[in-house]
Design a protein around this motif. Structure first.
Motif, PDB file in Angstrom:
ATOM      1  N   ARG A 231       0.883  -1.385   0.059  1.00  0.00           N
ATOM      2  CA  ARG A 231       0.120   0.136   0.073  1.00  0.00           C
ATOM      3  C   ARG A 231       0.877   1.706   0.261  1.00  0.00           C
ATOM      4  N   PRO A 232       1.255   1.502  -1.259  1.00  0.00           N
ATOM      5  CA  PRO A 232       2.303   2.895  -1.385  1.00  0.00           C
ATOM      6  C   PRO A 232       1.369   4.265  -0.594  1.00  0.00           C
ATOM      7  N   GLN A 233       0.072   4.028  -1.003  1.00  0.00           N
ATOM      8  CA  GLN A 233      -0.548   5.447  -0.180  1.00  0.00           C
ATOM      9  C   GLN A 233       0.142   5.878   1.196  1.00  0.00           C
ATOM     10  N   THR A 234      -0.104   3.962   1.904  1.00  0.00           N
ATOM     11  CA  THR A 234       0.092   3.972   3.825  1.00  0.00           C
ATOM     12  C   THR A 234       1.585   5.005   4.039  1.00  0.00           C
ATOM     13  N   ILE A 235       2.829   3.990   2.993  1.00  0.00           N
ATOM     14  CA  ILE A 235       3.593   4.070   3.763  1.00  0.00           C
ATOM     15  C   ILE A 235       3.641   6.207   2.812  1.00  0.00           C
ATOM     16  N   LEU A 236       3.171   6.754   1.817  1.00  0.00           N
ATOM     17  CA  LEU A 236       3.615   8.067   1.633  1.00  0.00           C
ATOM     18  C   LEU A 236       2.700   9.011   2.800  1.00  0.00           C
ATOM     19  N   ALA A 237       1.837   8.204   3.666  1.00  0.00           N
ATOM     20  CA  ALA A 237       1.156   9.098   4.611  1.00  0.00           C
ATOM     21  C   ALA A 237       1.459   8.642   5.669  1.00  0.00           C
ATOM     22  N   SER A 238       2.795   7.936   6.205  1.00  0.00           N
ATOM     23  CA  SER A 238       3.232   7.865   6.945  1.00  0.00           C
ATOM     24  C   SER A 238       4.325   8.861   6.821  1.00  0.00           C
ATOM     25  N   ILE A 239       5.116   8.990   6.005  1.00  0.00           N
ATOM     26  CA  ILE A 239       5.978  10.037   5.819  1.00  0.00           C
ATOM     27  C   ILE A 239       5.992  10.716   5.757  1.00  0.00           C
ATOM     28  N   LEU A 240       5.153  11.522   5.525  1.00  0.00           N
ATOM     29  CA  LEU A 240       3.995  12.825   5.138  1.00  0.00           C
ATOM     30  C   LEU A 240       3.862  13.911   7.244  1.00  0.00           C
ATOM     31  N   LEU A 241       3.145  12.410   7.462  1.00  0.00           N
ATOM     32  CA  LEU A 241       3.159  12.968   9.324  1.00  0.00           C
ATOM     33  C   LEU A 241       4.307  12.818  10.099  1.00  0.00           C
ATOM     34  N   PHE A 242       4.774  12.331   9.343  1.00  0.00           N
ATOM     35  CA  PHE A 242       6.720  12.274   9.677  1.00  0.00           C
ATOM     36  C   PHE A 242       7.148  13.598   9.599  1.00  0.00           C
ATOM     37  N   ALA A 243       7.345  14.434   8.610  1.00  0.00           N
ATOM     38  CA  ALA A 243       7.265  15.454   7.390  1.00  0.00           C
ATOM     39  C   ALA A 243       6.457  16.123   8.479  1.00  0.00           C
ATOM     40  N   ILE A 244       5.398  16.325   8.777  1.00  0.00           N
ATOM     41  CA  ILE A 244       4.835  17.293   9.661  1.00  0.00           C
ATOM     42  C   ILE A 244       5.112  17.708  11.072  1.00  0.00           C
ATOM     43  N   LEU A 245       5.526  16.277  11.635  1.00  0.00           N
ATOM     44  CA  LEU A 245       5.424  16.351  13.624  1.00  0.00           C
ATOM     45  C   LEU A 245       6.554  16.940  13.417  1.00  0.00           C
ATOM     46  N   GLY A 246       7.632  16.357  12.551  1.00  0.00           N
ATOM     47  CA  GLY A 246       9.372  16.792  12.949  1.00  0.00           C
ATOM     48  C   GLY A 246       9.331  18.229  12.405  1.00  0.00           C
ATOM     49  N   ARG A 247       8.629  19.120  11.261  1.00  0.00           N
ATOM     50  CA  ARG A 247       8.435  20.277  11.301  1.00  0.00           C
ATOM     51  C   ARG A 247       7.538  21.246  12.315  1.00  0.00           C
ATOM     52  N   THR A 248       6.798  20.838  13.212  1.00  0.00           N
ATOM     53  CA  THR A 248       5.660  21.329  14.156  1.00  0.00           C
ATOM     54  C   THR A 248       6.925  21.263  15.418  1.00  0.00           C
ATOM     55  N   THR A 249       7.482  20.057  15.595  1.00  0.00           N
ATOM     56  CA  THR A 249       8.119  20.316  17.040  1.00  0.00           C
ATOM     57  C   THR A 249       9.636  21.071  17.172  1.00  0.00           C
TER      58      THR A 249
END
Length: 277
Positions: free
Chosen positions: A237-255
């Motif tokens: 499920r590539p959409q799940t992989i990309l969703a996880s990567i996007l969430l990592f980016a958002i959380l990392g940028r927010t912190t």
């Protein structure tokens, strides 16, 4: 114009004050331009079939996956556990790095004894620790938090140690002329002089903490964004992989933005080139 009229008149902002306010007001909109353009281009290429959907699905599909995970409640345990792991690892690694960085930076004897060993350990790849930590601490939370703490430790340690070593000798001599010693000298001279380097080290350490949490969650985790990423790979499920990567980016940028905000508050006394940005 009478004195009473001048007293009632609103304060006039100088050109420098207005120039200082403008960049910060436009900082977020300008920073969002390039990501939005890239997302729009990605969406267009995916919809026209230029990008294979089984390898790189459209951003709308990735965002839809995140929305569906949030709607079903599946997302929140993964999100909360990853945040807790990064927070615990960051706190543990930062505390150890602060103690050893201050000690090796301030005391030459401690630097000669400890720094060569720590520099050698720093060059060990992160994944090399995984089997050893699993052997020592099992596959439970302790090994994951310790692995993240190892990633956080070295940037903070190096930033603080180099910051302490880089304090101007003349400032120390002036402090001693005013009979400052011990904690007073640290608080009045060393702390303000090393704070910029220390805060940069914290930001670098937090960034590595987010990188190390992926390795930590790959080693036997059954929850977390890293687990979600690997699960997407195993089930195709590539959409799940990309969703996880996007969430990592958002959380990392927010912190990271939180640390930037803290840095600006703590370093308000500085008059540097980047102060008005």
């Amino acid at each position: 114009m009478s004195d009473s009229t001048l007293a009632l008149a609103p304060p006039v902002r100088t050109v420098a004050q207005l120039a200082a306010r403008a960049p910060r007001r436009w900082q977020w909109p300008l920073g969002a331009v390039l990501p939005l353009v890239l997302l729009a281009l990605w969406e267009m290429l995916a919809r026209t079939g230029a990008l294979p959907p089984n390898l790189l699905p459209a951003p709308s599909k990735v965002l839809g996956t995140i929305a569906e995970l949030a709607r079903t409640g599946e997302l929140w345990p993964h999100l909360g556990l990853t945040l807790a792991r990064v927070g615990a690892g960051f706190a543990l690694g930062s505390l150890a790095a602060t103690a050893l960085g201050a000690l090796t930076g301030y005391a030459p004897l401690a630097r000669r004894l400890l720094d060569p060993l720590l520099q050698g350990v720093r060059n060990i790849p992160s994944l090399a620790w995984v089997p050893l930590f699993i052997l020592w601490m099992g596959i439970y939370e302790t090994s994951k938090v310790v692995l993240i703490a190892v990633g956080v430790f070295f940037p903070v340690y190096l930033g603080l140690m180099s910051g302490v070593q880089g304090v101007d000798r003349k400032l120390v001599e002036v402090g001693r002329m005013y009979r400052l010693s011990g904690l007073a000298l640290v608080r009045r001279v060393f702390l303000p002089a090393t704070l910029p380097a220390y805060l940069v080290g914290l930001r670098n350490g937090l960034g590595l903490g987010w990188m190390f949490v992926v390795a930590a969650e790959i080693m036997g985790a059954n929850k977390g964004l890293g687990f979600l990423l690997v699960d997407g790979q195993m089930t195709g499920r590539p959409q799940t992989i990309l969703a996880s990567i996007l969430l990592f980016a958002i959380l990392g940028r927010t912190t990271d933005a939180g640390l930037v905000w803290l840095s600006r508050r703590l370093l308000r006394w500085q008059d540097t080139h980047g102060t008005n940005e």
